[in-house]
Design a protein around this motif. Sequence first.
Motif, mmCIF file in Angstrom:
data_model
loop_
_atom_site.group_PDB
_atom_site.id
_atom_site.type_symbol
_atom_site.label_atom_id
_atom_site.label_comp_id
_atom_site.label_asym_id
_atom_site.label_seq_id
_atom_site.Cartn_x
_atom_site.Cartn_y
_atom_site.Cartn_z
ATOM 1 N N VAL A 139 22.551 34.413 42.312
ATOM 2 C CA VAL A 139 23.495 34.284 41.208
ATOM 3 C C VAL A 139 24.647 33.412 41.697
ATOM 4 O O VAL A 139 25.252 33.698 42.727
ATOM 5 C CB VAL A 139 24.010 35.653 40.715
ATOM 6 C CG1 VAL A 139 24.968 35.470 39.543
ATOM 7 C CG2 VAL A 139 22.840 36.560 40.321
ATOM 8 N N VAL A 140 24.910 32.335 40.944
ATOM 9 C CA VAL A 140 25.970 31.384 41.277
ATOM 10 C C VAL A 140 27.003 31.417 40.163
ATOM 11 O O VAL A 140 26.654 31.381 38.981
ATOM 12 C CB VAL A 140 25.422 29.947 41.423
ATOM 13 C CG1 VAL A 140 26.522 28.988 41.856
ATOM 14 C CG2 VAL A 140 24.255 29.896 42.393
ATOM 15 N N ASN A 141 28.285 31.466 40.535
ATOM 16 C CA ASN A 141 29.372 31.404 39.565
ATOM 17 C C ASN A 141 30.011 30.024 39.683
ATOM 18 O O ASN A 141 30.631 29.691 40.695
ATOM 19 C CB ASN A 141 30.413 32.487 39.855
ATOM 20 C CG ASN A 141 31.504 32.535 38.815
ATOM 21 O OD1 ASN A 141 31.671 31.626 38.006
ATOM 22 N ND2 ASN A 141 32.266 33.609 38.839
ATOM 23 N N ARG A 142 29.838 29.235 38.644
ATOM 24 C CA ARG A 142 30.429 27.894 38.631
ATOM 25 C C ARG A 142 31.068 27.657 37.272
ATOM 26 O O ARG A 142 30.409 27.761 36.247
ATOM 27 C CB ARG A 142 29.370 26.839 38.887
ATOM 28 C CG ARG A 142 29.971 25.444 38.915
ATOM 29 C CD ARG A 142 29.107 24.535 39.685
ATOM 30 N NE ARG A 142 29.738 23.249 39.883
ATOM 31 C CZ ARG A 142 29.086 22.203 40.271
ATOM 32 N NH1 ARG A 142 27.800 22.261 40.513
ATOM 33 N NH2 ARG A 142 29.722 21.073 40.436
ATOM 34 N N GLY A 143 32.350 27.331 37.301
ATOM 35 C CA GLY A 143 33.067 27.080 36.058
ATOM 36 C C GLY A 143 33.103 28.296 35.153
ATOM 37 O O GLY A 143 33.163 28.158 33.937
ATOM 38 N N GLY A 144 33.066 29.492 35.755
ATOM 39 C CA GLY A 144 33.102 30.713 34.961
ATOM 40 C C GLY A 144 31.763 31.098 34.355
ATOM 41 O O GLY A 144 31.649 32.137 33.707
ATOM 42 N N ARG A 145 30.740 30.283 34.551
ATOM 43 C CA ARG A 145 29.389 30.584 34.047
ATOM 44 C C ARG A 145 28.518 31.041 35.201
ATOM 45 O O ARG A 145 28.578 30.493 36.290
ATOM 46 C CB ARG A 145 28.759 29.338 33.410
ATOM 47 C CG ARG A 145 29.473 28.940 32.125
ATOM 48 C CD ARG A 145 28.698 27.927 31.319
ATOM 49 N NE ARG A 145 27.372 28.460 31.001
ATOM 50 C CZ ARG A 145 26.284 27.705 30.898
ATOM 51 N NH1 ARG A 145 26.344 26.404 31.093
ATOM 52 N NH2 ARG A 145 25.119 28.244 30.602
ATOM 53 N N LEU A 146 27.697 32.049 34.934
ATOM 54 C CA LEU A 146 26.771 32.556 35.935
ATOM 55 C C LEU A 146 25.393 31.939 35.717
ATOM 56 O O LEU A 146 24.911 31.858 34.589
ATOM 57 C CB LEU A 146 26.686 34.079 35.860
ATOM 58 C CG LEU A 146 27.985 34.828 36.124
ATOM 59 C CD1 LEU A 146 27.761 36.330 36.006
ATOM 60 C CD2 LEU A 146 28.553 34.489 37.495
ATOM 61 N N HIS A 147 24.769 31.525 36.814
ATOM 62 C CA HIS A 147 23.437 30.925 36.790
ATOM 63 C C HIS A 147 22.556 31.730 37.722
ATOM 64 O O HIS A 147 22.960 32.022 38.857
ATOM 65 C CB HIS A 147 23.493 29.463 37.257
ATOM 66 C CG HIS A 147 24.454 28.635 36.478
ATOM 67 N ND1 HIS A 147 24.122 28.020 35.297
ATOM 68 C CD2 HIS A 147 25.756 28.336 36.709
ATOM 69 C CE1 HIS A 147 25.166 27.361 34.835
ATOM 70 N NE2 HIS A 147 26.178 27.544 35.679
ATOM 71 N N GLY A 148 21.346 32.083 37.280
ATOM 72 C CA GLY A 148 20.436 32.876 38.086
ATOM 73 C C GLY A 148 19.138 32.142 38.383
ATOM 74 O O GLY A 148 18.573 31.487 37.508
ATOM 75 N N TYR A 149 18.673 32.266 39.636
ATOM 76 C CA TYR A 149 17.416 31.644 40.089
ATOM 77 C C TYR A 149 16.725 32.567 41.084
ATOM 78 O O TYR A 149 17.378 33.346 41.777
ATOM 79 C CB TYR A 149 17.692 30.300 40.786
ATOM 80 C CG TYR A 149 18.342 29.294 39.894
ATOM 81 C CD1 TYR A 149 17.594 28.559 38.977
ATOM 82 C CD2 TYR A 149 19.717 29.083 39.944
ATOM 83 C CE1 TYR A 149 18.208 27.640 38.132
ATOM 84 C CE2 TYR A 149 20.333 28.171 39.101
ATOM 85 C CZ TYR A 149 19.570 27.451 38.200
ATOM 86 O OH TYR A 149 20.179 26.554 37.356
ATOM 87 N N MET A 150 15.408 32.430 41.199
ATOM 88 C CA MET A 150 14.670 33.112 42.258
ATOM 89 C C MET A 150 14.991 32.418 43.577
ATOM 90 O O MET A 150 15.124 31.194 43.628
ATOM 91 C CB MET A 150 13.164 33.064 42.009
ATOM 92 C CG MET A 150 12.692 33.867 40.809
ATOM 93 S SD MET A 150 13.102 35.627 40.852
ATOM 94 C CE MET A 150 12.151 36.179 42.251
#
Length: 125
Positions: free
Chosen positions: A34-45
């Motif tokens: 889980v990455v937090n960038r610009g207030g948005r969370l992005h999820g990847y395996m």
Amino acid sequence: MSAVQLRLCHRDDIPEGTARGFPPLPGAPRNVIVVNRGGRLHGYMDACPHYRGGTPMAWRRDAYLNGEGTHIACHAHGALFEIETGACVSGPCLGRNLTRVPLTEAEDGSISVPAQVAGRAAREG
């Protein structure tokens, strides 16, 4: 009826500009990044697409970003991936993508993934 969700963490556990890995279930062979960038969370395996089945990408716990914090990095292969899309922009898997994981944020800030992610992690392990 909604799908069963597995709680990973609270939004506050991932400060802006950072990434963390979470097992979707105890003992799961693959983390969810889980990455937090610009207030948005992005999820990847946590599976670099360079090899079939994927390779874990961090060289140490939660070390998923390159030194500048601008890309997700596979430290085993030197590949770089766009945070927003998961697309490989440099390295041996150029043109491939990380496997996106849908994240759900509850009103209390809890971040969850669909239970099927645990099954996917087991198959990729």
